[in-house]
Motif scaffolding. Sequence first.
Motif, short mmCIF file in Angstrom:
data_model
loop_
_atom_site.label_atom_id
_atom_site.label_comp_id
_atom_site.label_asym_id
_atom_site.label_seq_id
_atom_site.Cartn_x
_atom_site.Cartn_y
_atom_site.Cartn_z
N ALA A 1 -3.95 -5.97 -0.47
CA ALA A 1 -2.70 -5.76 -1.28
C ALA A 1 -1.94 -7.24 -1.16
O ALA A 1 -1.39 -7.77 -2.21
CB ALA A 1 -1.79 -4.65 -1.10
N TRP B 1 -6.70 -2.19 3.54
CA TRP B 1 -5.84 -1.94 2.14
C TRP B 1 -4.76 -2.85 2.00
O TRP B 1 -4.50 -3.78 1.27
CB TRP B 1 -5.50 -0.65 1.93
N VAL C 1 0.72 -1.34 -0.08
CA VAL C 1 -0.09 -0.01 -0.04
C VAL C 1 0.97 1.24 0.14
O VAL C 1 1.93 1.31 0.98
CB VAL C 1 -0.87 0.01 1.19
N VAL D 1 -1.44 -1.00 -4.36
CA VAL D 1 -2.41 -0.04 -4.12
C VAL D 1 -1.88 1.21 -3.84
O VAL D 1 -0.96 1.47 -2.94
CB VAL D 1 -3.34 -0.36 -2.64
#
Length: 191
Positions: free
Chosen positions: A120, A116, A14, A127
Motif C-alpha cells: 500500500a 499489505w 491498509v 487496501v
Amino acid sequence: MTMNSAELLAPASVNFLIGDADAGKGFVWCWLAAGVSTGDAPRNVLISDHFDTTATVALRLAAAGVDPSRIHLVDGPTTDLTAAEVDAAVTGRMAGVDVGLVIVDPWNRQEPVCRWVELAQRRNLAVLLVDYPDTVKPRDVAAAASVLTITRPGGLGPAPRVLTESKRHGTPPVRFVIHGDDHHGRVEVTR
C-alpha cells in the motif's frame, strides 16, 4: 454521519472491514468501490472476491453505481489473493492503470499484514482486507490504518475482543462502526 470513501480509506493504507456472515460487508465494499471509481479524482479498483465475479459481484457493483470501466475483477471462489499477486498485476497486465483501491474478500489470513502495508505504501493505494470477527487477529487489526466493523440490524456485531485486544499491540487505529442493511441498500457510519 455521512462519509465518503476518501474519508474512510486513505491512500497508502491498509484497512480492515470486519463483520459477521450476511452482515452486509459486500454492500459496504461495493459502496466504497463506487466512491473511489466515481469520486472527484476517480481511480481504479482491483477486487478479489469469494463470490462468482461474473454474477453476484457484478450485480452488486452495478447497484452501487460504480464506473465499470474502472473496476478490475480478479478470479473467483478459489483464489486467496496475495500482496505479491496484486503487485504483479499492477506492474504487469495493469501497467499504467491508476489503481487507488484493492479489495480482498476474504483476506488470506496466512499472509502477514505487513506485506499489505508495504505494498500500500509503495504503490500509494488503499487496501481493504475483509474478514470475520472470529478469525482476524488483534495484532493484525492494530497494524491497520482503520478498522470498519459492520453489524446487522438486531445483531451483536463483531467480537469486541478483536477491537479491545488490538490496543495491546500498539496504538489503536481509527475505528468506525457501520450499521448495514444489505437487503435495503442503507448504511449508517458512526465513529
